[in-house]
Design a protein around this motif. Structure first.
Motif, PDB file in Angstrom:
ATOM      1  N   ILE A 114       0.839  -1.208   0.000  1.00 51.38           N
ATOM      2  CA  ILE A 114       0.000   0.000   0.000  1.00 51.38           C
ATOM      3  C   ILE A 114       0.868   1.250   0.000  1.00 51.38           C
ATOM      4  CG2 ILE A 114      -1.586   1.354   1.439  1.00 51.38           C
ATOM      5  CD1 ILE A 114      -2.888  -1.344   2.219  1.00 51.38           C
ATOM      6  N   LEU A 115       1.919   1.228   0.788  1.00 54.19           N
ATOM      7  CA  LEU A 115       2.826   2.375   0.825  1.00 54.19           C
ATOM      8  C   LEU A 115       3.456   2.598  -0.548  1.00 54.19           C
ATOM      9  CD1 LEU A 115       4.008   4.492   2.742  1.00 54.19           C
ATOM     10  CD2 LEU A 115       5.861   2.904   3.230  1.00 54.19           C
ATOM     11  N   ILE A 116       3.915   1.533  -1.175  1.00 55.16           N
ATOM     12  CA  ILE A 116       4.537   1.620  -2.497  1.00 55.16           C
ATOM     13  C   ILE A 116       3.540   2.092  -3.560  1.00 55.16           C
ATOM     14  CG2 ILE A 116       5.398   0.177  -4.396  1.00 55.16           C
ATOM     15  CD1 ILE A 116       7.594   0.775  -2.476  1.00 55.16           C
ATOM     16  N   ASP A 117       2.341   1.548  -3.542  1.00 59.72           N
ATOM     17  CA  ASP A 117       1.373   1.841  -4.603  1.00 59.72           C
ATOM     18  C   ASP A 117       0.624   3.153  -4.392  1.00 59.72           C
ATOM     19  OD1 ASP A 117       2.075  -0.551  -5.764  1.00 59.72           O
ATOM     20  OD2 ASP A 117       0.283  -1.632  -5.109  1.00 59.72           O
ATOM     21  N   ASP A 118       0.214   3.419  -3.153  1.00 59.99           N
ATOM     22  CA  ASP A 118      -0.675   4.559  -2.891  1.00 59.99           C
ATOM     23  C   ASP A 118       0.066   5.826  -2.486  1.00 59.99           C
ATOM     24  OD1 ASP A 118      -2.578   2.665  -3.386  1.00 59.99           O
ATOM     25  OD2 ASP A 118      -3.407   2.619  -1.355  1.00 59.99           O
ATOM     26  N   TYR A 119       1.269   5.691  -1.995  1.00 57.11           N
ATOM     27  CA  TYR A 119       2.013   6.862  -1.513  1.00 57.11           C
ATOM     28  C   TYR A 119       3.393   6.912  -2.168  1.00 57.11           C
ATOM     29  CZ  TYR A 119      -1.735   6.448   1.888  1.00 57.11           C
ATOM     30  OH  TYR A 119      -2.969   6.329   2.473  1.00 57.11           O
ATOM     31  N   ASN A 120       3.391   6.645  -3.452  1.00 51.98           N
ATOM     32  CA  ASN A 120       4.659   6.521  -4.180  1.00 51.98           C
ATOM     33  C   ASN A 120       5.458   7.817  -4.207  1.00 51.98           C
ATOM     34  OD1 ASN A 120       2.360   7.269  -5.862  1.00 51.98           O
ATOM     35  ND2 ASN A 120       3.790   7.300  -7.572  1.00 51.98           N
ATOM     36  N   ALA A 121       4.789   8.958  -4.242  1.00 49.03           N
ATOM     37  CA  ALA A 121       5.517  10.229  -4.273  1.00 49.03           C
ATOM     38  C   ALA A 121       6.307  10.430  -2.981  1.00 49.03           C
ATOM     39  CB  ALA A 121       4.550  11.392  -4.485  1.00 49.03           C
ATOM     40  N   ARG A 122       5.751   9.973  -1.865  1.00 52.15           N
ATOM     41  CA  ARG A 122       6.464  10.081  -0.586  1.00 52.15           C
ATOM     42  C   ARG A 122       7.714   9.197  -0.603  1.00 52.15           C
ATOM     43  NH1 ARG A 122       1.414   9.178   3.607  1.00 52.15           N
ATOM     44  NH2 ARG A 122      -0.006  10.760   2.722  1.00 52.15           N
ATOM     45  N   VAL A 123       7.553   7.994  -1.120  1.00 53.11           N
ATOM     46  CA  VAL A 123       8.690   7.075  -1.172  1.00 53.11           C
ATOM     47  C   VAL A 123       9.793   7.657  -2.054  1.00 53.11           C
ATOM     48  CG1 VAL A 123       9.445   4.772  -1.855  1.00 53.11           C
ATOM     49  CG2 VAL A 123       7.207   5.076  -0.748  1.00 53.11           C
ATOM     50  N   ALA A 124       9.421   8.190  -3.206  1.00 53.83           N
ATOM     51  CA  ALA A 124      10.411   8.786  -4.101  1.00 53.83           C
ATOM     52  C   ALA A 124      11.089   9.985  -3.449  1.00 53.83           C
ATOM     53  CB  ALA A 124       9.752   9.201  -5.415  1.00 53.83           C
ATOM     54  N   SER A 125      10.342  10.772  -2.684  1.00 55.81           N
ATOM     55  CA  SER A 125      10.932  11.924  -1.991  1.00 55.81           C
ATOM     56  C   SER A 125      11.975  11.480  -0.974  1.00 55.81           C
ATOM     57  CB  SER A 125       9.835  12.739  -1.292  1.00 55.81           C
ATOM     58  OG  SER A 125       8.980  13.343  -2.236  1.00 55.81           O
ATOM     59  N   ALA A 126      11.716  10.357  -0.304  1.00 64.43           N
ATOM     60  CA  ALA A 126      12.674   9.846   0.677  1.00 64.43           C
ATOM     61  C   ALA A 126      13.963   9.403  -0.005  1.00 64.43           C
ATOM     62  CB  ALA A 126      12.061   8.686   1.458  1.00 64.43           C
ATOM     63  N   VAL A 127      13.832   8.738  -1.144  1.00 70.04           N
ATOM     64  CA  VAL A 127      15.021   8.282  -1.862  1.00 70.04           C
ATOM     65  C   VAL A 127      15.810   9.469  -2.401  1.00 70.04           C
ATOM     66  CG1 VAL A 127      15.840   6.953  -3.844  1.00 70.04           C
ATOM     67  CG2 VAL A 127      13.997   6.041  -2.416  1.00 70.04           C
ATOM     68  N   THR A 128      15.125  10.458  -2.959  1.00 64.99           N
ATOM     69  CA  THR A 128      15.837  11.614  -3.502  1.00 64.99           C
ATOM     70  C   THR A 128      16.435  12.476  -2.402  1.00 64.99           C
ATOM     71  OG1 THR A 128      13.750  12.859  -3.675  1.00 64.99           O
ATOM     72  CG2 THR A 128      14.515  11.697  -5.640  1.00 64.99           C
ATOM     73  N   ALA A 129      15.904  12.390  -1.179  1.00 68.92           N
ATOM     74  CA  ALA A 129      16.520  13.116  -0.057  1.00 68.92           C
ATOM     75  C   ALA A 129      17.915  12.583   0.235  1.00 68.92           C
ATOM     76  CB  ALA A 129      15.644  13.007   1.185  1.00 68.92           C
ATOM     77  N   LEU A 140      11.156   6.778 -11.171  1.00 64.49           N
ATOM     78  CA  LEU A 140      10.969   7.771 -12.225  1.00 64.49           C
ATOM     79  C   LEU A 140       9.491   8.115 -12.392  1.00 64.49           C
ATOM     80  CD1 LEU A 140      13.471   6.452 -14.926  1.00 64.49           C
ATOM     81  CD2 LEU A 140      13.687   8.558 -13.578  1.00 64.49           C
ATOM     82  N   GLY A 141       8.645   7.118 -12.292  1.00 61.11           N
ATOM     83  CA  GLY A 141       7.216   7.350 -12.414  1.00 61.11           C
ATOM     84  C   GLY A 141       6.596   7.987 -11.189  1.00 61.11           C
ATOM     85  N   SER A 142       7.378   8.080 -10.112  1.00 64.41           N
ATOM     86  CA  SER A 142       6.870   8.629  -8.850  1.00 64.41           C
ATOM     87  C   SER A 142       7.418  10.025  -8.556  1.00 64.41           C
ATOM     88  CB  SER A 142       7.233   7.682  -7.703  1.00 64.41           C
ATOM     89  OG  SER A 142       6.699   6.391  -7.928  1.00 64.41           O
ATOM     90  N   GLY A 143       8.145  10.596  -9.516  1.00 64.32           N
ATOM     91  CA  GLY A 143       8.599  11.971  -9.349  1.00 64.32           C
ATOM     92  C   GLY A 143      10.093  12.180  -9.288  1.00 64.32           C
ATOM     93  N   ALA A 144      10.869  11.117  -9.192  1.00 63.01           N
ATOM     94  CA  ALA A 144      12.323  11.258  -9.171  1.00 63.01           C
ATOM     95  C   ALA A 144      12.839  11.484 -10.588  1.00 63.01           C
ATOM     96  CB  ALA A 144      12.969  10.021  -8.575  1.00 63.01           C
ATOM     97  N   SER A 145      13.882  12.283 -10.711  1.00 61.73           N
ATOM     98  CA  SER A 145      14.466  12.533 -12.028  1.00 61.73           C
ATOM     99  C   SER A 145      15.596  11.546 -12.304  1.00 61.73           C
ATOM    100  CB  SER A 145      15.007  13.959 -12.111  1.00 61.73           C
ATOM    101  OG  SER A 145      16.154  14.113 -11.278  1.00 61.73           O
ATOM    102  N   ARG A 146      15.881  11.343 -13.572  1.00 57.82           N
ATOM    103  CA  ARG A 146      16.995  10.479 -13.947  1.00 57.82           C
ATOM    104  C   ARG A 146      18.305  11.003 -13.375  1.00 57.82           C
ATOM    105  NH1 ARG A 146      15.474   6.865 -17.819  1.00 57.82           N
ATOM    106  NH2 ARG A 146      13.479   7.306 -18.860  1.00 57.82           N
ATOM    107  N   ALA A 147      18.473  12.309 -13.407  1.00 59.53           N
ATOM    108  CA  ALA A 147      19.705  12.902 -12.898  1.00 59.53           C
ATOM    109  C   ALA A 147      19.878  12.615 -11.407  1.00 59.53           C
ATOM    110  CB  ALA A 147      19.709  14.413 -13.152  1.00 59.53           C
ATOM    111  N   LYS A 148      18.803  12.736 -10.627  1.00 60.18           N
ATOM    112  CA  LYS A 148      18.890  12.474  -9.191  1.00 60.18           C
ATOM    113  C   LYS A 148      19.237  11.011  -8.922  1.00 60.18           C
ATOM    114  CE  LYS A 148      17.990  16.333  -6.963  1.00 60.18           C
ATOM    115  NZ  LYS A 148      16.648  16.653  -6.479  1.00 60.18           N
ATOM    116  N   LEU A 149      18.652  10.112  -9.674  1.00 56.97           N
ATOM    117  CA  LEU A 149      18.928   8.689  -9.460  1.00 56.97           C
ATOM    118  C   LEU A 149      20.370   8.355  -9.826  1.00 56.97           C
ATOM    119  CD1 LEU A 149      15.620   6.995 -10.679  1.00 56.97           C
ATOM    120  CD2 LEU A 149      16.229   7.833  -8.400  1.00 56.97           C
TER     121      LEU A 149
END
Length: 214
Positions: free
Chosen positions: A110-125, A196-205
């Motif tokens: 549920i966290l992965i599917d429904d709150y994906n933007a939050r997960v991507a924000s944590a990784v990009t942080a 990438l589909g959750s808001g992270a950029s290629r450059a950030k990854l």
């Protein structure tokens, strides 16, 4: 993943009175291995004693990524809450649906599917932190931290069986995180495409991979 489990060298850090802290250095990737003092996972830092604080400050830490909710941060405030290095990226919000009665995999899904933007924000942080070590923590250092770390390791090319072994070090079942990685692969085409589909950029990854492995 191969059918044989592999043993990895765990690098526990002694931060009294935290109980689930380790540097992820030495994990092999497709291009080398994770470098020391780049990525650290931890449980709740509000448990730190003065000795623990001194141990933390002995390292070159550039960011603390705190995955706890605003309520948790108010109830058990981080000793770094007023520090410019601290960033709160809550994965769960008090207003979210109650998932406490579900099994761990379903909670993670549920966290992965429904709150994906939050997960991507944590990784990009992790990716956009200044040079130095990044500490990722939640409350027990197992579930929310386990998800973000697993995705980060998978993105960096760490084999799935070793991601699962690290996850299990937090007294968790390796099969849970393997199921989650399988879900990400089957539904989204893998961790990179998911992020990438959750808001992270290629450059950030790309920056994230470089900071952990070079």
């Amino acid at each position: 993943m191969s059918g044989r489990s592999r043993v990895i060298a765990v690098h526990p850090l002694i931060w009294p009175d935290c109980r689930n802290v380790r540097d992820l250095a030495g994990l092999p990737t497709t291009t080398g291995e994770l470098q020391p003092d780049r990525l650290i996972r931890s449980d709740n830092l509000d448990q730190l004693t003065p000795t623990g604080r001194a141990a933390v400050e002995a390292l070159d830490i550039s960011r603390f990524v705190d995955l706890r909710s605003a309520w948790e941060c108010e109830t058990w405030p981080s000793p770094y809450a007023d520090d410019a290095r601290w960033r709160n990226v809550p994965l769960w919000d008090p207003g979210d649906r109650d998932v406490s009665d579900l099994d761990l995999f379903e909670m993670y899904r549920i966290l992965i599917d429904d709150y994906n933007a939050r997960v991507a924000s944590a990784v990009t942080a992790i990716a956009d932190a200044p040079p130095g070590a990044v500490v990722v923590n939640c409350h027990a250092g197992k579930d929310r931290t386990g998800i973000v770390i697993a995705l980060t390791l998978d993105l960096s090319g760490v084999p799935e069986d070793l991601i699962a072994t690290d996850y299990a070090t937090s007294e968790a079942s390796a099969s849970t995180i393997l199921r989650l990685l399988g879900h990400v692969r089957q539904r989204y085409g893998g961790t990179r495409q998911y992020l990438l589909g959750s808001g992270a950029s290629r450059a950030k990854l790309d920056v994230l991979i470089a900071r952990l492995t070079t």
